[in-house]
Scaffold this motif. Structure first.
Motif, PDB file in Angstrom:
ATOM      1  N   ASN A  84     -15.178 133.335 -25.776  1.00 59.00           N
ATOM      2  CA  ASN A  84     -14.151 132.297 -25.852  1.00 59.00           C
ATOM      3  C   ASN A  84     -12.809 132.801 -25.319  1.00 59.00           C
ATOM      4  N   ALA A  85     -12.841 133.594 -24.244  1.00 58.50           N
ATOM      5  CA  ALA A  85     -11.609 134.134 -23.665  1.00 58.50           C
ATOM      6  C   ALA A  85     -10.719 132.996 -23.165  1.00 58.50           C
ATOM      7  N   HIS A  86      -9.432 133.160 -23.374  1.00 58.03           N
ATOM      8  CA  HIS A  86      -8.481 132.136 -22.929  1.00 58.03           C
ATOM      9  C   HIS A  86      -8.445 132.109 -21.400  1.00 58.03           C
ATOM     10  N   ALA A  87      -8.438 130.922 -20.829  1.00 58.68           N
ATOM     11  CA  ALA A  87      -8.523 130.770 -19.374  1.00 58.68           C
ATOM     12  C   ALA A  87      -7.210 131.064 -18.653  1.00 58.68           C
ATOM     13  N   ASP A  88      -6.055 130.867 -19.307  1.00 61.30           N
ATOM     14  CA  ASP A  88      -4.789 130.987 -18.577  1.00 61.30           C
ATOM     15  C   ASP A  88      -3.615 131.238 -19.519  1.00 61.30           C
ATOM     16  N   PRO A  89      -3.466 132.484 -20.015  1.00 61.50           N
ATOM     17  CA  PRO A  89      -2.341 132.761 -20.899  1.00 61.50           C
ATOM     18  C   PRO A  89      -1.026 132.881 -20.118  1.00 61.50           C
ATOM     19  N   ARG A  90       0.053 132.613 -20.818  1.00 58.78           N
ATOM     20  CA  ARG A  90       1.414 132.721 -20.271  1.00 58.78           C
ATOM     21  C   ARG A  90       2.143 133.759 -21.116  1.00 58.78           C
ATOM     22  N   LEU A  91       2.991 134.563 -20.495  1.00 59.22           N
ATOM     23  CA  LEU A  91       3.700 135.631 -21.194  1.00 59.22           C
ATOM     24  C   LEU A  91       5.202 135.408 -21.064  1.00 59.22           C
ATOM     25  N   GLU A  92       5.908 135.503 -22.197  1.00 63.74           N
ATOM     26  CA  GLU A  92       7.357 135.352 -22.216  1.00 63.74           C
ATOM     27  C   GLU A  92       7.974 136.554 -22.925  1.00 63.74           C
ATOM     28  N   ARG A  93       9.141 136.985 -22.441  1.00 63.22           N
ATOM     29  CA  ARG A  93       9.865 138.097 -23.082  1.00 63.22           C
ATOM     30  C   ARG A  93      11.235 137.600 -23.511  1.00 63.22           C
ATOM     31  N   TYR A  94      11.565 137.903 -24.776  1.00 59.25           N
ATOM     32  CA  TYR A  94      12.830 137.472 -25.361  1.00 59.25           C
ATOM     33  C   TYR A  94      13.612 138.659 -25.892  1.00 59.25           C
ATOM     34  N   ARG A  95      14.943 138.516 -25.896  1.00 56.64           N
ATOM     35  CA  ARG A  95      15.839 139.375 -26.674  1.00 56.64           C
ATOM     36  C   ARG A  95      16.605 138.399 -27.555  1.00 56.64           C
ATOM     37  N   GLY A  96      16.286 138.424 -28.844  1.00 56.51           N
ATOM     38  CA  GLY A  96      16.808 137.396 -29.734  1.00 56.51           C
ATOM     39  C   GLY A  96      16.199 136.058 -29.325  1.00 56.51           C
ATOM     40  N   ALA A  97      17.039 135.043 -29.160  1.00 55.29           N
ATOM     41  CA  ALA A  97      16.551 133.727 -28.746  1.00 55.29           C
ATOM     42  C   ALA A  97      16.643 133.532 -27.225  1.00 55.29           C
ATOM     43  N   THR A  98      17.090 134.567 -26.508  1.00 62.32           N
ATOM     44  CA  THR A  98      17.287 134.457 -25.061  1.00 62.32           C
ATOM     45  C   THR A  98      16.008 134.812 -24.319  1.00 62.32           C
ATOM     46  N   LEU A  99      15.517 133.868 -23.520  1.00 64.40           N
ATOM     47  CA  LEU A  99      14.340 134.096 -22.685  1.00 64.40           C
ATOM     48  C   LEU A  99      14.755 134.933 -21.486  1.00 64.40           C
ATOM     49  N   LEU A 100      14.119 136.111 -21.300  1.00 66.91           N
ATOM     50  CA  LEU A 100      14.465 137.020 -20.207  1.00 66.91           C
ATOM     51  C   LEU A 100      13.486 136.956 -19.043  1.00 66.91           C
ATOM     52  N   ASP A 101      12.201 136.855 -19.332  1.00 67.03           N
ATOM     53  CA  ASP A 101      11.168 136.872 -18.300  1.00 67.03           C
ATOM     54  C   ASP A 101      10.036 135.942 -18.683  1.00 67.03           C
ATOM     55  N   VAL A 102       9.380 135.382 -17.666  1.00 66.38           N
ATOM     56  CA  VAL A 102       8.191 134.551 -17.854  1.00 66.38           C
ATOM     57  C   VAL A 102       7.203 134.913 -16.761  1.00 66.38           C
ATOM     58  N   ASN A 103       5.918 135.007 -17.116  1.00 72.05           N
ATOM     59  CA  ASN A 103       4.878 135.168 -16.108  1.00 72.05           C
ATOM     60  C   ASN A 103       3.650 134.398 -16.552  1.00 72.05           C
ATOM     61  N   ASP A 104       3.134 133.608 -15.631  1.00 77.52           N
ATOM     62  CA  ASP A 104       1.924 132.844 -15.893  1.00 77.52           C
ATOM     63  C   ASP A 104       0.751 133.429 -15.116  1.00 77.52           C
ATOM     64  N   ASP A 105       0.966 133.820 -13.916  1.00 77.71           N
ATOM     65  CA  ASP A 105      -0.104 134.341 -13.065  1.00 77.71           C
ATOM     66  C   ASP A 105       0.268 135.726 -12.571  1.00 77.71           C
ATOM     67  N   ARG A 106      -0.375 136.735 -13.149  1.00 77.07           N
ATOM     68  CA  ARG A 106      -0.112 138.130 -12.810  1.00 77.07           C
ATOM     69  C   ARG A 106      -0.335 138.343 -11.318  1.00 77.07           C
ATOM     70  N   PRO A 107       0.686 138.808 -10.583  1.00 79.91           N
ATOM     71  CA  PRO A 107       0.481 139.051  -9.156  1.00 79.91           C
ATOM     72  C   PRO A 107      -0.462 140.226  -8.922  1.00 79.91           C
ATOM     73  N   LEU A 108      -1.287 140.115  -7.922  1.00 81.63           N
ATOM     74  CA  LEU A 108      -2.213 141.203  -7.585  1.00 81.63           C
ATOM     75  C   LEU A 108      -1.466 142.468  -7.196  1.00 81.63           C
ATOM     76  N   SER A 109      -0.204 142.344  -6.815  1.00 81.56           N
ATOM     77  CA  SER A 109       0.606 143.515  -6.459  1.00 81.56           C
ATOM     78  C   SER A 109       0.836 144.442  -7.653  1.00 81.56           C
TER      79      SER A 109
END
Length: 163
Positions: A84-109
């Motif tokens: 039952n692996a998740h098909a498409d996770p999204r990753l977010e990075r926060y410092r406090g309530a401030t969103l710093l980074d988002v990635n949905d599709d990991r680049p092959l690079s």
């Protein structure tokens, strides 16, 4: 006190629903924490997110940055028998309530970074898992894995590696 090496901690519950908090602290000594990972069921709601927190020692005014790599692995978990692996996770990075980074599709690079840091490279040509190469400042950082498809749920592996 833990001896040097790899350790696995398992938190189970018999309740139908709820949250589990597992905390690990390095309180001194010669070793250093290199990797932290959590495998959990990612649900399509905000309350079903998988949250991993990390604190980098030092004053917040310190210019020192800790190189790190973080990823949220979903569909590639089927290689390990996770049905039952998740098909498409999204990753977010926060410092406090401030969103710093988002990635949905990991680049092959990012494959060379994975090879150097994790020891397990996601070899598929799928970019559905999420990944970020980071420089973590002293202080608290929160990593949040969410369901990109707000209707899907499945197992996700969230990993934080110190480079």
């Amino acid at each position: 006190t833990l001896a040097p090496g790899s350790w696995t901690f398992v938190a189970n519950t018999t309740a139908a629903a709820g949250a589990v908090l597992v905390e690990l602290y390095q309180t001194g000594g010669e070793g250093r924490l290199v990797n932290l990972s959590a495998r959990a069921l990612l649900r399509p709601t905000d309350s079903g997110a998988v949250i991993v927190g990390a604190v980098v020692a030092g004053a917040e005014t310190d210019r020192k940055r800790l190189p790190a790599y973080v990823r949220a692995v979903g569909p590639e978990l089927t290689v390990f028998g996770i049905r039952n692996a998740h098909a498409d996770p999204r990753l977010e990075r926060y410092r406090g309530a401030t969103l710093l980074d988002v990635n949905d599709d990991r680049p092959l690079s990012l494959r060379p970074v994975e090879r150097r840091v994790t020891g397990w490279v996601i070899e598929s040509n799928s970019t559905s898992s999420a990944g970020l190469e980071l420089l973590l400042a002293p202080g608290a950082t929160t990593l949040v894995a969410k369901s990109q498809d707000r209707a899907a749920e499945g197992t996700v592996l969230v990993e934080l590696y110190r480079e």
